[in-house]
Design a protein around this motif. Structure first.
Motif, PDB file in Angstrom:
ATOM      1  N   LEU A 144       0.834  -1.192   0.000  1.00  0.00           N
ATOM      2  CA  LEU A 144       0.000   0.000   0.000  1.00  0.00           C
ATOM      3  C   LEU A 144       0.874   1.250   0.000  1.00  0.00           C
ATOM      4  N   GLU A 145       0.463   2.204  -0.808  1.00  0.00           N
ATOM      5  CA  GLU A 145       1.067   3.535  -0.790  1.00  0.00           C
ATOM      6  C   GLU A 145       0.377   4.313   0.334  1.00  0.00           C
ATOM      7  N   VAL A 146       1.160   4.737   1.326  1.00  0.00           N
ATOM      8  CA  VAL A 146       0.584   5.325   2.536  1.00  0.00           C
ATOM      9  C   VAL A 146       1.180   6.711   2.776  1.00  0.00           C
ATOM     10  N   PHE A 147       0.299   7.664   3.071  1.00  0.00           N
ATOM     11  CA  PHE A 147       0.696   9.040   3.382  1.00  0.00           C
ATOM     12  C   PHE A 147       0.426   9.264   4.877  1.00  0.00           C
ATOM     13  N   GLU A 148       1.374   9.895   5.567  1.00  0.00           N
ATOM     14  CA  GLU A 148       1.237  10.069   7.015  1.00  0.00           C
ATOM     15  C   GLU A 148       1.584  11.490   7.435  1.00  0.00           C
ATOM     16  N   ALA A 149       1.001  11.883   8.550  1.00  0.00           N
ATOM     17  CA  ALA A 149       1.371  13.140   9.213  1.00  0.00           C
ATOM     18  C   ALA A 149       1.181  12.939  10.710  1.00  0.00           C
ATOM     19  N   GLY A 150       1.938  13.675  11.503  1.00  0.00           N
ATOM     20  CA  GLY A 150       1.817  13.571  12.955  1.00  0.00           C
ATOM     21  C   GLY A 150       2.322  12.251  13.499  1.00  0.00           C
ATOM     22  N   ARG A 151       3.407  11.699  12.908  1.00  0.00           N
ATOM     23  CA  ARG A 151       3.922  10.405  13.377  1.00  0.00           C
ATOM     24  C   ARG A 151       4.318  10.437  14.850  1.00  0.00           C
ATOM     25  N   GLU A 152       4.635  11.635  15.340  1.00  0.00           N
ATOM     26  CA  GLU A 152       5.042  11.747  16.747  1.00  0.00           C
ATOM     27  C   GLU A 152       3.858  11.641  17.698  1.00  0.00           C
ATOM     28  N   ASN A 153       2.645  11.687  17.168  1.00  0.00           N
ATOM     29  CA  ASN A 153       1.444  11.632  18.003  1.00  0.00           C
ATOM     30  C   ASN A 153       1.038  10.186  18.272  1.00  0.00           C
ATOM     31  N   ALA A 154       0.400   9.959  19.400  1.00  0.00           N
ATOM     32  CA  ALA A 154       0.098   8.592  19.830  1.00  0.00           C
ATOM     33  C   ALA A 154      -1.294   8.121  19.440  1.00  0.00           C
ATOM     34  N   LYS A 155      -2.160   9.028  18.979  1.00  0.00           N
ATOM     35  CA  LYS A 155      -3.550   8.647  18.686  1.00  0.00           C
ATOM     36  C   LYS A 155      -3.712   8.434  17.182  1.00  0.00           C
ATOM     37  N   PRO A 156      -3.890   7.178  16.744  1.00  0.00           N
ATOM     38  CA  PRO A 156      -3.994   6.926  15.306  1.00  0.00           C
ATOM     39  C   PRO A 156      -5.398   7.186  14.768  1.00  0.00           C
ATOM     40  N   ILE A 157      -5.451   7.772  13.576  1.00  0.00           N
ATOM     41  CA  ILE A 157      -6.707   7.927  12.850  1.00  0.00           C
ATOM     42  C   ILE A 157      -6.419   7.603  11.389  1.00  0.00           C
ATOM     43  N   VAL A 158      -7.226   6.733  10.813  1.00  0.00           N
ATOM     44  CA  VAL A 158      -6.992   6.227   9.460  1.00  0.00           C
ATOM     45  C   VAL A 158      -8.091   6.753   8.549  1.00  0.00           C
TER      46      VAL A 158
ATOM     47  N   ALA B 224      -4.143  18.539  15.737  1.00  0.00           N
ATOM     48  CA  ALA B 224      -4.960  18.247  16.919  1.00  0.00           C
ATOM     49  C   ALA B 224      -4.416  17.070  17.726  1.00  0.00           C
ATOM     50  N   GLY B 225      -3.263  16.541  17.333  1.00  0.00           N
ATOM     51  CA  GLY B 225      -2.620  15.500  18.125  1.00  0.00           C
ATOM     52  C   GLY B 225      -2.818  14.083  17.643  1.00  0.00           C
ATOM     53  N   TYR B 226      -3.204  13.915  16.381  1.00  0.00           N
ATOM     54  CA  TYR B 226      -3.440  12.581  15.831  1.00  0.00           C
ATOM     55  C   TYR B 226      -2.315  12.159  14.893  1.00  0.00           C
ATOM     56  N   HIS B 227      -2.022  10.863  14.923  1.00  0.00           N
ATOM     57  CA  HIS B 227      -1.172  10.259  13.898  1.00  0.00           C
ATOM     58  C   HIS B 227      -2.090   9.903  12.738  1.00  0.00           C
TER      59      HIS B 227
END
Length: 318
Positions: A20-34, A56-59
């Motif tokens: 999968l090609e995956v784009f991410e932001a906020g990797r330092e945050n502990a709360k995942p949202i997909v 807002a603090g989400y990965h």
């Protein structure tokens, strides 16, 4: 409008037998949202939500799901059923070491997220669905039911009964189809005979106003010019298979959920949503189908307000 160059750089993640090609932001945050896109879309359709959720603090994890972009495109039609699509998302959580996450889905992405909540309830701590409400299973397979009510030219039915026909037309008119599809404030028009997606691809004059800038649209056009449409349309070709796969699954979504409708969307509201999703909050925005792209600020506000309220309601952990 956003600059496509501001979107995160992708990584390639091996999950569930595909890449999968995956784009991410906020990797330092502990709360995942997909965030799960619909059709005919791309991870880039979440460009307005990614920075707001990261701030807002989400990965924020945004895959191009199988069949899209630079993600794998298996040849077998059955490789796009709900077990495979939800399995990809579970494996994505495993890859990042998360037990569960909040999942947000638009259009087909919402269908997958609803199915994920049923098939893997322990991996989903909340659902946000845009445009497509929970689809109750009913007594008749979905395509058969649509054919009986809407006829053989309804595009869901056509995709299944005449495989390859629409794919070829969309491939031939990729830029025109996507330009015509991503519109808002379209004038109301009476239903016409024929297959809507084929007609849309062949229409030389778009209706309404564009949802996005030419630079933004170019991201979608480039992606589908590279992949063609068959792999993404194969999601439609699994609807009756999904109906069978879900036969023995508890049909009630027990996680908290937010349902966001576009008040001018052609997809109707569900009259029985709360029966199948008892812990649901419902809101509507003054827009059509492309909710998070038409009303990005309002969409962000609705999602973040709901997330904040859920966080405040949760008992504090020691």
């Amino acid at each position: 409008m956003s600059d496509p160059t501001d979107f995160p750089e992708p990584t390639t993640v091996s999950v569930n037998g595909v890449e999968l090609e995956v784009f991410e932001a906020g990797r330092e945050n502990a709360k995942p949202i997909v965030l799960c896109h619909g059709w005919p879309e791309h991870a880039f359709s979440w460009r307005h939500q990614v920075p707001a959720l990261a701030a807002a603090g989400y990965h924020v994890i945004v895959p191009n799901q199988r069949g899209y972009g630079n993600s794998s495109r298996p040849a077998e039609v059955t490789a796009y059923d709900i077990e495979h699509l939800s399995g990809d998302l579970v494996a994505l959580l495993d890859h990042h070491g998360y037990e569960d996450a909040t999942f947000v889905g638009h259009d087909w992405g919402a269908f997958v997220v609803w199915g994920l909540a049923l098939l893997h309830p322990d991996r989903v701590n909340g659902v946000v669905a845009l445009s497509l409400p929970y689809q109750e299973r009913g007594e008749v397979p979905w395509i058969d039911s649509m054919e009986a009510v809407l006829g053989p030219d309804f595009y869901f039915v056509h995709f299944n009964r005449q495989p390859g026909v629409a794919d070829a037309v969309l491939d031939e008119h990729t830029a025109q189809f996507l330009r015509n599809a991503f519109r808002k404030d379209e004038p109301s028009k009476p239903p016409r005979p024929g297959m809507a997606m084929i007609d849309l691809a062949r229409a030389e004059t778009p209706l309404g106003e564009p949802v996005m800038s030419e630079d933004e649209l170019a991201v979608f056009v480039s992606a589908f010019a590279s992949t063609g449409f068959t792999s993404s349309i194969n999601w439609y070709r699994n609807l009756d298979r999904n109906w069978r796969l879900l036969a023995d699954v508890d049909p009630v979504v027990r996680q908290p959920a937010l349902m966001i409708y576009g008040d001018r969307d052609t997809i109707p509201r569900s009259e029985r949503l709360a029966e199948f999703v008892p812990d649901v909050e419902v809101t509507g925005l003054d827009c059509g189908h492309w909710i998070q792209q038409e009303k990005p600020d309002e969409t962000n506000r609705a999602i973040l307000t709901w997330l904040d309220q859920r966080a405040a309601a949760r008992p504090a952990t020691r």
